[in-house]
Design an enzyme around this catalytic site. Structure first.
Site, PDB file in Angstrom:
ATOM      1  N   ASP A 127       1.892   3.167  -4.101  1.00  0.00           N
ATOM      2  CA  ASP A 127       1.834   1.739  -4.404  1.00  0.00           C
ATOM      3  C   ASP A 127       0.901   1.032  -3.434  1.00  0.00           C
ATOM      4  O   ASP A 127       1.247   0.845  -2.264  1.00  0.00           O
ATOM      5  CB  ASP A 127       3.252   1.165  -4.314  1.00  0.00           C
ATOM      6  CG  ASP A 127       3.316  -0.326  -4.569  1.00  0.00           C
ATOM      7  OD1 ASP A 127       2.300  -0.913  -4.985  1.00  0.00           O
ATOM      8  OD2 ASP A 127       4.389  -0.917  -4.347  1.00  0.00           O
TER       9      ASP A 127
ATOM     10  N   ASP B  22      -3.450  -3.462  -7.611  1.00  0.00           N
ATOM     11  CA  ASP B  22      -2.106  -3.007  -7.252  1.00  0.00           C
ATOM     12  C   ASP B  22      -1.630  -1.898  -8.177  1.00  0.00           C
ATOM     13  O   ASP B  22      -1.277  -2.147  -9.328  1.00  0.00           O
ATOM     14  CB  ASP B  22      -1.140  -4.193  -7.297  1.00  0.00           C
ATOM     15  CG  ASP B  22       0.283  -3.809  -6.922  1.00  0.00           C
ATOM     16  OD1 ASP B  22       0.470  -2.737  -6.313  1.00  0.00           O
ATOM     17  OD2 ASP B  22       1.198  -4.583  -7.229  1.00  0.00           O
TER      18      ASP B  22
END
EC number: 3.4.23.18
Length: 403
Positions: A98, A293
């Site tokens: 992430d 992201d």
């Protein structure tokens, strides 16, 4: 994923972690994703609510209601989730990588059995060092949460090992995480200022092993409907076509932020727009700042851009019951193109079909809201269309078509 309290935080990061250094400065490794069968599929409004809350944005009541009122459904045999295998301590765990968070947290033998059943567990040993007085706590946008204590332990991916990496061991997790059997935790790849450990933040795995790598960068080649891969320390030119277009990164908030100058929907000479006053065709004005992201599933842009896109999709509507933009599943979806430092990054229309909900499909492009100051989020719907370079020198981020 980034917890709510991270917004605007710029933290002093601990620099005391030690790193194992085999062939220091020469390491490179590939991390293929693996497919894990999904045991349950949540309503897509859950992903939407989580993305909004992750970056401190207001979650509309319709989105919140749809997310909270949803229940997991049984997936088809072909539904899979893509994760990365990482060796943490003595065992292998399936983690989400992430770029929007700075924590490495895992299910462990400290996690209550009713919450950890079905997960691979991190098992602290006599070689693990507990950081007395240190803790972590994260709450996500769908109100899922996790928290616990912190160990220093070995973490390995490929041929690179961090011998004293901060591992956040979960002593409690909410039902949302407990029921997600595909993943055993999360590895953050943001800048280390986003790490949430208290009283002293810790470095990310990437920052910990940075000096071991041949180059201070990693790349991702995420795929639509199949496993992708991450490469650390080098650029595999066989995974992209053409030149890589780089643009500067704004990491003042700890994220991989960059600027897109304009967008277009579909094709044609009259389809280019600036992000300022998107309702005026062909106008050129302010650019848009956004965050790349990998931990956010959807792409979130301003109301006017989203409305214009779905205005070109027959039968599309902003459905309050479903908590977002939906359309007939057989609708023809136009491509969406972002202009970034002169490079046109094309998101194929089929990527905008995120998930079926009943008789309609939920869009992969949703609204970030209309209030000023909120970041635009270039999540997996966008990133899966590109070969992406995340380079700490600059810092900068690069894009090219996937090979």
């Amino acid at each position: 994923m980034v917890q709510i309290s991270q917004i605007g935080a710029v933290l002093a990061v601990c620099s005391t972690l030690t790193v194992a250094a085999p062939t220091k400065g020469k390491a490179r490794f590939n991390v293929p994703q693996v497919a894990v069968p999904m045991k349950a599929v949540h309503h897509p409004a859950v992903a939407y609510a989580r993305a909004l809350h992750k970056f401190g944005m207001k979650v509309p009541k319709a989105v919140s209601d749809a997310a909270r009122g949803s229940v997991p459904t049984t997936p088809t045999k072909d539904d899979e989730q893509y994760v990365t295998q990482v060796t943490v301590g003595q065992g292998k765990l399936n983690l989400d990588l992430d770029t929007g968070s700075g924590d490495l947290w895992v299910f462990s033998t400290e996690t209550p059995k009713d919450q950890s059943q079905g997960h691979n567990l991190y098992m602290p040993t006599s070689k693990s060092k507990r950081l007395d007085g240190y803790s972590w706590e994260i709450t996500y946008g769908d109100m899922s949460s996790a928290g616990g204590d912190v160990f220093l332990d070995t973490v390995s991916i490929g041929n690179v090992t961090a011998s004293s990496q901060a591992v956040e061991s979960a002593k409690k997790v909410s039902d949302q995480f407990a029921k997600d059997k595909a993943t055993d935790g999360l590895m953050g790849l943001s800048f280390s200022v986003l790490n949430t450990v208290q009283p002293k933040p810790q470095t990310t795995f990437f920052d910990t092993v940075l000096k071991q790598l041949e180059k201070p960068l990693f790349t991702c080649t995420l795929k639509h409907g199949q496993p992708g891969s991450y490469d650390f320390g080098y650029i595999d030119d066989s995974k992209h076509s053409g030149e890589i277009a780089y643009t500067n990164v704004d990491n003042s908030q700890g994220w991989w932020g960059f600027t897109a100058e304009s967008y277009s929907i579909g094709g044609g000479s009259n389809s280019t727009h600036s992000f300022h006053g998107a309702q005026h065709r062909g106008t050129r004005g302010s650019s848009i700042d956004g965050i790349a992201d990998t931990g956010t599933t959807l792409m979130l842009l301003s109301d006017d851009v989203v409305q214009e896109y779905y205005g070109k999709v027959q039968g599309a509507k902003n459905d309050q019951q479903q908590g977002g933009w939906v359309f007939p599943c057989d609708a023809k979806l136009p491509d969406f193109t972002l202009s970034i430092s002169g490079y046109n990054a094309v998101v194929p229309g089929k990527f905008m079909n995120y998930q079926a909900v009943g008789s309609v499909c939920f869009g992969g492009l949703q609204s970030v809201g209309s209030s000023g100051g909120v970041p635009n989020i270039f999540g997996d719907v966008f990133l899966k269309s590109q070969f992406v370079v995340w380079d700490t020198e600059g810092p900068r981020i690069g894009f090219a078509p996937q090979a």
